[in-house]
Scaffold this motif. Sequence first.
Motif, PDB file in Angstrom:
ATOM      1  N   UNK A 116       0.828  -1.213   0.000  1.00  0.00           N
ATOM      2  CA  UNK A 116       0.000   0.000   0.000  1.00  0.00           C
ATOM      3  C   UNK A 116       0.858   1.258   0.000  1.00  0.00           C
ATOM      4  N   UNK A 117       2.061   1.139   0.555  1.00  0.00           N
ATOM      5  CA  UNK A 117       2.990   2.287   0.517  1.00  0.00           C
ATOM      6  C   UNK A 117       3.619   2.442  -0.863  1.00  0.00           C
ATOM      7  N   UNK A 118       3.426   1.424  -1.711  1.00  0.00           N
ATOM      8  CA  UNK A 118       4.032   1.413  -3.036  1.00  0.00           C
ATOM      9  C   UNK A 118       5.541   1.653  -2.931  1.00  0.00           C
ATOM     10  N   UNK A 119       6.150   0.935  -2.007  1.00  0.00           N
ATOM     11  CA  UNK A 119       7.583   1.141  -1.758  1.00  0.00           C
ATOM     12  C   UNK A 119       8.429   0.621  -2.914  1.00  0.00           C
ATOM     13  N   UNK A 120       9.517   1.276  -3.173  1.00  0.00           N
ATOM     14  CA  UNK A 120      10.424   0.818  -4.228  1.00  0.00           C
ATOM     15  C   UNK A 120      11.098  -0.487  -3.808  1.00  0.00           C
ATOM     16  N   UNK A 121      11.703  -1.162  -4.764  1.00  0.00           N
ATOM     17  CA  UNK A 121      12.427  -2.401  -4.450  1.00  0.00           C
ATOM     18  C   UNK A 121      13.607  -2.084  -3.517  1.00  0.00           C
ATOM     19  N   UNK A 122      13.791  -2.941  -2.527  1.00  0.00           N
ATOM     20  CA  UNK A 122      14.919  -2.753  -1.592  1.00  0.00           C
ATOM     21  C   UNK A 122      16.210  -3.048  -2.340  1.00  0.00           C
ATOM     22  N   UNK A 123      17.084  -2.095  -2.352  1.00  0.00           N
ATOM     23  CA  UNK A 123      18.317  -2.277  -3.105  1.00  0.00           C
ATOM     24  C   UNK A 123      19.375  -1.356  -2.491  1.00  0.00           C
ATOM     25  N   UNK A 124      20.004  -1.815  -1.382  1.00  0.00           N
ATOM     26  CA  UNK A 124      21.012  -0.943  -0.761  1.00  0.00           C
ATOM     27  C   UNK A 124      22.293  -0.858  -1.585  1.00  0.00           C
ATOM     28  N   UNK A 125      23.146   0.040  -1.225  1.00  0.00           N
ATOM     29  CA  UNK A 125      24.453   0.151  -1.868  1.00  0.00           C
ATOM     30  C   UNK A 125      25.488  -0.527  -0.983  1.00  0.00           C
ATOM     31  N   UNK A 126      26.735  -0.536  -1.430  1.00  0.00           N
ATOM     32  CA  UNK A 126      27.809  -1.143  -0.654  1.00  0.00           C
ATOM     33  C   UNK A 126      29.020  -0.224  -0.667  1.00  0.00           C
ATOM     34  N   UNK A 127      29.933  -0.523   0.239  1.00  0.00           N
ATOM     35  CA  UNK A 127      31.232   0.138   0.215  1.00  0.00           C
ATOM     36  C   UNK A 127      32.180  -0.915  -0.353  1.00  0.00           C
ATOM     37  N   UNK A 128      32.585  -0.755  -1.582  1.00  0.00           N
ATOM     38  CA  UNK A 128      33.410  -1.784  -2.209  1.00  0.00           C
ATOM     39  C   UNK A 128      34.820  -1.764  -1.616  1.00  0.00           C
ATOM     40  N   UNK A 129      35.275  -2.923  -1.129  1.00  0.00           N
ATOM     41  CA  UNK A 129      36.600  -2.972  -0.499  1.00  0.00           C
ATOM     42  C   UNK A 129      37.510  -4.003  -1.181  1.00  0.00           C
ATOM     43  N   UNK A 130      37.084  -4.485  -2.343  1.00  0.00           N
ATOM     44  CA  UNK A 130      37.890  -5.505  -3.044  1.00  0.00           C
ATOM     45  C   UNK A 130      39.003  -4.874  -3.867  1.00  0.00           C
ATOM     46  N   UNK A 131      39.693  -5.729  -4.632  1.00  0.00           N
ATOM     47  CA  UNK A 131      40.819  -5.238  -5.438  1.00  0.00           C
ATOM     48  C   UNK A 131      40.288  -4.412  -6.613  1.00  0.00           C
ATOM     49  N   UNK A 132      41.159  -3.588  -7.157  1.00  0.00           N
ATOM     50  CA  UNK A 132      40.787  -2.783  -8.321  1.00  0.00           C
ATOM     51  C   UNK A 132      40.836  -3.628  -9.589  1.00  0.00           C
ATOM     52  N   UNK A 133      40.687  -2.974 -10.739  1.00  0.00           N
ATOM     53  CA  UNK A 133      40.645  -3.697 -12.014  1.00  0.00           C
ATOM     54  C   UNK A 133      41.969  -4.422 -12.266  1.00  0.00           C
ATOM     55  N   UNK A 134      41.880  -5.631 -12.781  1.00  0.00           N
ATOM     56  CA  UNK A 134      43.105  -6.377 -13.146  1.00  0.00           C
ATOM     57  C   UNK A 134      42.766  -7.324 -14.286  1.00  0.00           C
ATOM     58  N   UNK A 135      43.799  -7.772 -15.007  1.00  0.00           N
ATOM     59  CA  UNK A 135      43.579  -8.594 -16.194  1.00  0.00           C
ATOM     60  C   UNK A 135      43.483 -10.070 -15.841  1.00  0.00           C
ATOM     61  N   UNK A 136      42.654 -10.782 -16.591  1.00  0.00           N
ATOM     62  CA  UNK A 136      42.486 -12.227 -16.421  1.00  0.00           C
ATOM     63  C   UNK A 136      43.825 -12.930 -16.619  1.00  0.00           C
ATOM     64  N   UNK A 137      44.100 -13.924 -15.752  1.00  0.00           N
ATOM     65  CA  UNK A 137      45.340 -14.694 -15.861  1.00  0.00           C
ATOM     66  C   UNK A 137      44.955 -16.139 -16.156  1.00  0.00           C
ATOM     67  N   UNK A 138      45.521 -16.728 -17.186  1.00  0.00           N
ATOM     68  CA  UNK A 138      45.242 -18.137 -17.504  1.00  0.00           C
ATOM     69  C   UNK A 138      45.685 -19.012 -16.333  1.00  0.00           C
ATOM     70  N   UNK A 139      45.032 -20.204 -16.176  1.00  0.00           N
ATOM     71  CA  UNK A 139      45.256 -21.020 -14.973  1.00  0.00           C
ATOM     72  C   UNK A 139      46.727 -21.370 -14.766  1.00  0.00           C
ATOM     73  N   UNK A 140      47.418 -21.693 -15.853  1.00  0.00           N
ATOM     74  CA  UNK A 140      48.822 -22.099 -15.667  1.00  0.00           C
ATOM     75  C   UNK A 140      49.724 -20.915 -15.330  1.00  0.00           C
ATOM     76  N   UNK A 141      49.183 -19.706 -15.390  1.00  0.00           N
ATOM     77  CA  UNK A 141      49.984 -18.535 -15.019  1.00  0.00           C
ATOM     78  C   UNK A 141      49.689 -18.042 -13.618  1.00  0.00           C
ATOM     79  N   UNK A 142      48.768 -18.730 -12.888  1.00  0.00           N
ATOM     80  CA  UNK A 142      48.397 -18.254 -11.538  1.00  0.00           C
ATOM     81  C   UNK A 142      49.329 -18.817 -10.474  1.00  0.00           C
ATOM     82  N   UNK A 143      49.584 -18.043  -9.448  1.00  0.00           N
ATOM     83  CA  UNK A 143      50.421 -18.536  -8.357  1.00  0.00           C
ATOM     84  C   UNK A 143      49.555 -18.800  -7.147  1.00  0.00           C
TER      85      UNK A 143
END
Length: 419
Positions: A392-419
């Motif tokens: 009845x309040x016609x509330x919008x969809x609940x969709x909070x934001x976040x504080x992103x704390x992960x790593x920045x952009x980086x390129x994909x590494x093929x499996x045999x190149x991962x350490x």
Amino acid sequence: MTITDNRSGQSVQVPIVDGGVDASEWRKLLPGVWFYDPALMTTASTPSAITDLDGENGILRYRGYPIEQLAEHSTYLEVAYLLIHGELPTAQQYEPWVHEITYHTFIHENVRKRFLEGFHHDAHPMGMLVSAIAALSTFYPEANNISDPDNRYKQIVRLIAKMPTLAAACHRNSVGMPFVYPDNSLNFTENFLAMLWKVAEPRYAANPTLARALDVLFILHADHEQNCGTTAMRTVGSAHADPYVSTASAAAALYGPRHGGANEAVIHMLTQIGSVDRVPQFIEDVKAGRGRLQGFGHRVYKSYDPRAAIIKKTADDVFAITGKNPLLDIALAIEEVALSDDYFISRKLYPNVDFYSGLIYQAMGFPTEMFTVLFAIPRTAGWLAHWVELLEQDQKIVRPRQIYTGVGARDYVAMDGRT
Ligand code: CMC
């Protein structure tokens, strides 16, 4: 209040209305800066006219009526009507309400035979109940027409009515007993007890004191404003999911031991302590961070939980019939020690609704796995009242934001190149 962004010197004035400030005003001044509020401890997520909870003063009111008066004078179905409709029913309103609830207690045979009987014999009844509530969505596909108030109302009646039947079916399944069909000549609570305990007698007659005690417990558990389960209901409901899957999500939240699962955890704790003389050591362990005192503490109540006070009185009525629960002395000893200990006093930790309810349920013969189910039955009325209010309040969809704390952009590494 005037809020100034010291970086730009810009200010915005935000009025305090009903104890809250409109966050959208802050957003205008601070685009891209989010309020960091994990667990929503400082957030009012909605206006609501259903339940008034004053945690500092231990006050709980449904639609303005003190919980103490409702517990003393009303029935659970009256309270369910109050929560859903906003007013206590007149006699002319109550009679058809009870009739409708009574005549919607049956569940489709496939829910029981194909669905519930498919669970493993030792399945936890809360897991079964959560799944069964969600499964009802497939039996009433029209329920997803949430914009039609009449259609909504029909699902509300169905859900409130079918919860005891589902709950009893889960129990009977886990103890290997045949399903008992609802008896329309009994009241809501008596009917539930009959579906649980009937064996070979033609008609199960519940002890009136025990039936009334359970009804009082249902009243006390019927709503509690924006708790974890209700927040789940409102979150899933805000996506316009149907009321069955929304209620299943709320019941899933309730299952957790920090929430409605605490009543079960209290009995495990008391059983583990085993005797009164071991209470002081247990309290020392809790203070040292080795576990929590189950049934103590609350996010909102900081003086006492008024429901716990009523339950303690109800326990006396029940024990007069069933005999005292042997764990009661341990519970009383814990309460006495904790309420005089600075660790608990300074943190404002008091017995909550779950501390004594489990002792009553156990004395009445319920297995511990059923305790949270007993919480879910009446809380359904509260969840649905919030669901209707949300729509009845016609509330919008609940969709909070976040504080992103992960790593920045980086390129994909093929499996045999991962350490
Ligand atoms: N036993 C021991 N210490 C506790 C307890 C407890 N039951 N509850 C809170 N504390 C301590 C906690 O360790 C913390 O201490 P410190 O400041 O030194 O770190 C402080 O009190 C504040 O606790 P919190 O975890 O920040 O409080 P919260 O509001 O996040 O948690 C709660 C509320 C109900 C989850 C919590 O009190 C708890 O886990 N209680 C036991 C479970 C329980 O009884 N739950 C039922 C709640 S009522 C019915 C319902 O919601 O369904």
